[in-house]
Motif scaffolding. Structure first.
Motif, PDB file in Angstrom:
ATOM      1  N   ASN A 132       0.796  -1.246   0.000  1.00 21.20           N
ATOM      2  CA  ASN A 132       0.000   0.000   0.000  1.00 21.20           C
ATOM      3  C   ASN A 132       0.827   1.294   0.000  1.00 21.20           C
ATOM      4  O   ASN A 132       0.768   2.062   0.948  1.00 21.20           O
ATOM      5  CB  ASN A 132      -0.957   0.005   1.197  1.00 21.20           C
ATOM      6  CG  ASN A 132      -1.853  -1.204   1.231  1.00 21.20           C
ATOM      7  OD1 ASN A 132      -2.414  -1.591   0.218  1.00 21.20           O
ATOM      8  ND2 ASN A 132      -1.993  -1.801   2.398  1.00 21.20           N
TER       9      ASN A 132
ATOM     10  N   ASN B 163      -0.366   5.948  -5.447  1.00 19.95           N
ATOM     11  CA  ASN B 163      -1.575   5.643  -4.696  1.00 19.95           C
ATOM     12  C   ASN B 163      -1.395   4.298  -4.000  1.00 19.95           C
ATOM     13  O   ASN B 163      -0.537   3.496  -4.392  1.00 19.95           O
ATOM     14  CB  ASN B 163      -2.778   5.586  -5.633  1.00 19.95           C
ATOM     15  CG  ASN B 163      -3.101   6.945  -6.223  1.00 19.95           C
ATOM     16  OD1 ASN B 163      -3.073   7.949  -5.520  1.00 19.95           O
ATOM     17  ND2 ASN B 163      -3.406   6.967  -7.517  1.00 19.95           N
TER      18      ASN B 163
ATOM     19  N   ASP C  13      -1.013   1.269  -6.206  1.00 23.41           N
ATOM     20  CA  ASP C  13       0.064   1.263  -7.196  1.00 23.41           C
ATOM     21  C   ASP C  13       1.171   0.283  -6.817  1.00 23.41           C
ATOM     22  O   ASP C  13       1.212  -0.253  -5.700  1.00 23.41           O
ATOM     23  CB  ASP C  13       0.666   2.660  -7.340  1.00 23.41           C
ATOM     24  CG  ASP C  13      -0.273   3.630  -8.041  1.00 23.41           C
ATOM     25  OD1 ASP C  13      -1.351   3.190  -8.483  1.00 23.41           O
ATOM     26  OD2 ASP C  13       0.067   4.821  -8.129  1.00 23.41           O
TER      27      ASP C  13
END
Length: 430
Positions: free
Chosen positions: A309, A408, A411
């Motif tokens: 994350n 993000n 990603d």
């Protein structure tokens, strides 16, 4: 002499390949033979497996060591280069050679080293052999440094030689064709010693077959013996299905997440088949070694997930076949946007590598802090000439921080291009 003083001395006094490239090489095996003779020929006092190839030799060496450790054997492991600490190069049962042992070796043999004037790599090979002999290992897995025929490790007579694959790397040193590179790599095949080739390649198989025939060495192409199927990654590694020539199917987990480990798996299993004549290990030892290879041997930087994350992955791939394999592994990862942090050393043929990278990624160019590094501006210029955009950063940590700030949570960020770029990551555990 302290450990720090010993390492500083080695770097200051001896030519180091990862810093200056081919100028560090000492042609021939004369120096390592003289050093080992002076040390009492320690390489003759323990049994070995010799592992060479273009890519995968490090992972394969660690997998072999992990299985042997799981079977209860006192196992030496010599690999190069290191990522965080010099001590990573020389391990017994996963434990790095103690700082005090390294300092003592340098202090004791300093006068001989100065008289012989060997390379940094030659000294580290001699140091490993001496340590393994004094510690009475049952078996040591020895990874080739560069090439094979003239590599300093090539004074051993192993129980089996494993050559993972042949690809374009160090062509300025090893030759300007895959056949010439294979010829240099095949130099680790010894008279009468079995050899395993992980992958059958029509361009190079005749080179290995001819060398094996000349040496009267049994030869096996592991991809003919084992079919390895990928069933995807989970939190503990990749789940594989392995089928042998008799149709026997076994499931196993390899604790290394890159899909390229499927090719390494076949080579390691075929090598273990040869060792069964000398060593006793169960299927559970094989399973445990594959599943817990990182825990058992301390392997770093091979498709290593540093965080989630966004997902941050690092991989030491640094040549055309290695980058291709890493990008194939990326196809198994779900993400919204790909961010690529890349840096290279200056003796790589970027013309073959750049075209492999995806145009849709966001690029962050950097360089390692070694003299051999490819200047970041030159790297960015080479990518831009092929239609890639990107930003320039002075080092990998600033590049990664910028990528993380822009990414993000869904990603993916991949750091790759050089062992030495990955080695400088602050997020990579020491």
């Amino acid at each position: 002499m302290t450990y720090s003083e010993a390492i500083d001395y080695l770097y200051a006094q001896l030519p180091v390949f990862h810093r200056i490239g081919a100028k560090a090489l000492k042609p021939g095996l004369d120096n390592i033979l003289k050093l080992c003779e002076y040390l009492g020929n320690p390489q003759e006092k323990f049994r070995t497996i010799h592992v060479g190839g273009t890519n995968g030799k490090g992972s394969s060496s660690h997998l072999l060591a992990a299985v042997l450790q799981s079977a209860g054997y006192k196992t030496g492991l010599y690999t190069s280069p290191h990522l965080k600490s010099f001590t990573e190069r020389i391990r017994i049962d996963g434990f790095p050679m103690p700082d005090a042992e390294i300092a003592d070796f340098v202090k004791t043999h300093k006068a001989f080293i100065e008289d012989l004037k060997p390379s940094f790599f030659e000294v580290t090979v001699g140091m490993a052999f001496d340590y393994f002999a004094r510690q009475n290992v049952d078996l040591a897995v020895i990874e080739v440094g560069l090439g094979g025929r003239l590599d300093s490790t090539n004074i051993i007579t192993p129980l089996v030689s494993l050559i993972t694959n042949i690809g374009w790397d160090h062509s300025d040193i090893l030759g300007d064709s895959l056949q010439k590179i294979a010829s240099e790599k095949s130099g680790i095949i010894k008279p009468g010693v079995p050899v395993v080739i992980s992958e059958r390649d029509p361009e190079t198989q005749a080179v290995f077959e001819d060398r094996a025939r000349a040496c009267q060495s049994p030869i096996v192409f592991a991809s003919d013996v084992y079919a390895v199927t990928d069933f995807g990654a989970h939190e503990n590694g990749r789940l594989l299905s392995v089928t042998d020539q008799k149709g026997f199917i076994a499931g196993m987990t390899v604790g290394l997440l890159g899909t390229y480990q499927l090719k390494n798996t076949a080579g390691v299993l075929a090598t273990l088949d040869v060792l069964k004549n000398e060593f006793d290990f169960s299927q559970s030892a094989v399973q445990n070694g594959f599943a817990k290879v990182i825990e058992l041997t301390g392997l770093k930087g091979r498709w290593q997930v540093l965080q989630q994350n966004p997902t941050v992955i690092c991989d030491t791939a640094h040549n055309e076949p290695g980058i291709l394999s890493v990008l194939e592994s990326l196809e198994t990862v779900s993400y919204q946007q790909l961010h690529l942090v890349v840096g290279f050393v200056k003796d790589k043929d970027l013309s073959k590598v750049i075209r492999l990278f995806p145009k849709g990624a966001r690029y962050y160019f950097c360089q390692p802090h070694i003299p051999r590094a490819l200047d970041t501006e030159l790297l960015a210029e080479a990518f831009r000439a092929e239609g890639f955009g990107g930003e320039v950063f002075p080092d990998v940590n600033q590049a990664l921080e910028a990528a993380k700030n822009r990414a993000n949570p869904a990603d993916c960020i991949l750091v790759t291009g050089s062992t030495y770029v990955v080695a400088e990551l602050n997020q990579l555990e020491a």
